[in-house]
Design an enzyme around this catalytic site. Sequence first.
Site, short mmCIF file in Angstrom:
data_model
loop_
_atom_site.label_atom_id
_atom_site.label_comp_id
_atom_site.label_asym_id
_atom_site.label_seq_id
_atom_site.Cartn_x
_atom_site.Cartn_y
_atom_site.Cartn_z
N CYS A 354 0.78 -1.23 0.00
CA CYS A 354 0.00 0.00 0.00
C CYS A 354 0.82 1.30 0.00
O CYS A 354 0.51 2.20 -0.77
CB CYS A 354 -1.07 0.00 1.08
SG CYS A 354 -0.68 -0.86 2.59
N ARG A 383 7.49 -10.66 5.08
CA ARG A 383 7.14 -10.43 6.48
C ARG A 383 7.91 -11.41 7.34
O ARG A 383 8.05 -12.56 6.98
CB ARG A 383 5.64 -10.63 6.70
CG ARG A 383 4.81 -9.59 5.96
CD ARG A 383 3.33 -9.76 6.21
NE ARG A 383 2.60 -8.85 5.34
CZ ARG A 383 1.28 -8.85 5.20
NH1 ARG A 383 0.55 -9.73 5.88
NH2 ARG A 383 0.69 -8.01 4.39
N GLN A 401 0.88 -10.90 -3.47
CA GLN A 401 -0.54 -10.65 -3.25
C GLN A 401 -1.27 -10.15 -4.49
O GLN A 401 -0.72 -9.38 -5.26
CB GLN A 401 -0.71 -9.57 -2.17
CG GLN A 401 -0.34 -10.01 -0.78
CD GLN A 401 -0.47 -8.84 0.17
OE1 GLN A 401 0.16 -7.81 -0.02
NE2 GLN A 401 -1.29 -9.01 1.20
N HIS A 405 -5.50 -1.04 -4.78
CA HIS A 405 -6.02 0.01 -3.91
C HIS A 405 -6.96 0.89 -4.70
O HIS A 405 -6.66 1.26 -5.82
CB HIS A 405 -4.86 0.80 -3.29
CG HIS A 405 -4.05 -0.06 -2.37
ND1 HIS A 405 -2.99 -0.83 -2.81
CD2 HIS A 405 -4.20 -0.33 -1.05
CE1 HIS A 405 -2.52 -1.52 -1.79
NE2 HIS A 405 -3.23 -1.24 -0.71
N LYS A 489 -10.98 -4.42 9.08
CA LYS A 489 -10.75 -5.40 8.02
C LYS A 489 -11.97 -6.29 7.81
O LYS A 489 -12.68 -6.61 8.76
CB LYS A 489 -9.60 -6.35 8.42
CG LYS A 489 -8.27 -5.70 8.58
CD LYS A 489 -7.15 -6.73 8.48
CE LYS A 489 -7.08 -7.67 9.67
NZ LYS A 489 -5.83 -8.44 9.67
N HIS A 535 -8.35 -1.03 0.58
CA HIS A 535 -7.33 -2.05 0.30
C HIS A 535 -8.08 -3.33 0.01
O HIS A 535 -8.98 -3.70 0.77
CB HIS A 535 -6.44 -2.30 1.53
CG HIS A 535 -5.80 -1.07 2.10
ND1 HIS A 535 -4.44 -0.91 2.14
CD2 HIS A 535 -6.32 0.05 2.67
CE1 HIS A 535 -4.14 0.24 2.72
NE2 HIS A 535 -5.26 0.85 3.05
#
Length: 665
Positions: A354, A383, A401, A405, A489, A535
């Site tokens: 993002c 990560r 991923q 956005h 979320k 997102h």
Amino acid sequence: MSSRLSDVASRRTILPAGASVVDTLTAANVLLNGPTGVIAVQTDDGVERDLTWVPDAETEVALIQRDSPAGLAIIRHSTTHIMAQAVQNLFPSTRLAIGPPTAEGFYYDFLSDRNFTPDDLVALEEEMRRLVADGQLFRRRVLTSLADAEAESAQEPLKQELIATHPVPWRFEGDPYGDDALSYYDNLSYDGERKWTDLCRGPHVLDTKYLGVFTLTHAAAAYWRGDEKREQLQRIYGTAFLDRKALKTYLTEREERLKRDHRKLGEELDLFTFDPHIGRGLPLWLPNGTIIRDELEKWARETERSLGYKRVVTPALAKEDLYYLSGHLPYYTDDMYAPISIEDETYYLRPMNCPHHHMVYRARPKSYRDLPYKVGEYGTVYRFEKSGQLQGLMRTRGFTQNDAHIYCTDEQAEEQFLEVMRMHEMYYQQLGITDFHMVLAVRDPANTDKYHDDEEMWTRAEAITRGAMEKSGIPFILDVGGAAHYGPKIDFIIRSVTGREFAASTNQVDLYTPKQFGLTYKASDGTEKTPIVIHRAPLGSHERFVSFLTEQYGGAFPFWLAPEQIVVVPVTDTFDEGAQAVADELYAAGLRAEADVSDARMQAKIRTHSMRKVPVTIVVGARELEERTASVRLRTGGSWTAPLDEVKDYLLTVARDRRLVLDTP
RNA sequence: GCUGGCGUGGCGCAAUUGGCAGCGCACCUGUCUUGUAAACAGGUGGUUGGGGGUUCGAGUCCCCCCGCCAGCUCCA
């Protein structure tokens, strides 16, 4: 499993005042034994009570049968008490934590200087059988004061903590049941001697003779109250069923389920691998796995194109300033790789795409006419996951991923979010995914250091998300405390064959970072306004999504996703050349076809490719080559013969339409 | 990360109390020319995850490291 169990609420009865449930039921000739035997009752306030309960007024209750989910849970709960009793018999210095039933069995946590070995489990199981063979009664005892409870649990420090930190005031008088009743369960021998006791809400079986069959499965460590800063406990897991047959069914079903494990199938079907030289949690996608990835990615690009998305490409690392701006530093530091220093500057591998996309937005001035502005990228992120958390492709340290956005006005936000939800529905429906649930994760107002602190923004973001969810009509579960640092979320939760749950897709409404990044657009009235960011990642990451699909299909992918779609098998090696020509022709048309000209018999080749889950086998012999036909055999069993061109067109159609099922035409 | 369990050709497994590293599949070579889930024969391939130690001798026992699996989310 649950479909075979009877409905708890289906049997009801009215209990008179002043008599124990067991006396009332016995007088009415209600069975306590056998699968349909009554094990406990449930009052209309939802509280389960023992058969020793004596109602002080006439009460209507639901009867809980042994073969109901609630009944099985009670059996497991009582079994774990017997296990804890056995542990304290064999290892007297062991202290008790908690021991609940679970979806698949039960466990009990112990504070112990001994790490239980597999041999210990064998000995414990033997001790449990001895206790059950001797016979014991479970009896409830409500204490009269807090001091009594403290004395009762004088040897049990963790129980003392549970008593002292109980969230609601304890009840002592009368015969209270439920979370607020301070009760103990005594295990009594048949002559009334107290053999063991435990602080417990209950309910329990009357007598060990109502327990089923049980087995201890494994031991592991667990932290007291799930907090890694607290004591590390020894947890022993076991399971119990009504009878030997049910236990065996459970074990075979489990074995079957584990055959679908994506780690096993990934190995067998050459989808991906890991190499210690590369690093833990960093997958190598092999050619077969990459085909699945590429097919999914192509589909996502087509879908996004039709909805007005634009594509961008951004780098996998950036300077620390970017992540201070985005709030990943400090809110997300624990999940990030350590910084990289170069030429006196500090860089981080990106944990999310993002911030990069926000910079894309900011790179050129925007007007309200540009909104909604949708940018997508199959972006790779890194990560840091604790080594013990890694699990095949489901949980890795680097993944890519299906990210995008959406930058939009306040007025557009709900509609845009709904469009994202509809996109999920489309994908899931076409892939045949039905076993999932949704979670709306909001912030925990009591724990503010995990989230940005603009109160008003949280309220608005949660209102937009919740409003869109309610409008979509898709049911969801609320998770307080699960929000991202920048906003609430909506996650699509799937379950792996190992029973663990993962978020396959995650979507957020974000009012925070656009402001942080100074993102603006010129509104129709000429003022500068801040957009809202959505997102979204409907297909999640390739790593997790492909592992989920692998398990969902058991490796037998739909035709369009199958890495190996068609194998052409010659009847004898006389026709090797002909088979190769057929395969070449199908390949040139865009199908993944190859000829098997290895030195094996036709039957053996068919078997091999069936086991490798190749959806289509085409057998070629004199007839086919002469008539230019194809003899098609599907992995699922169907077969037919038709002109080669027809077969080619048919298979191309099935692939192009991304059909879930390939059948005879 | 922590606790426990594992690690033997590409894959699945075997090897008595420490005593010659073996089997099946795959792979390679040959024979056979076969019509929809396993033809037959022969052969190649291993510093037993890595390193150190004990021992006449280690796959096996001890220590360190690497990796894999399970659990740490089910709240008496």
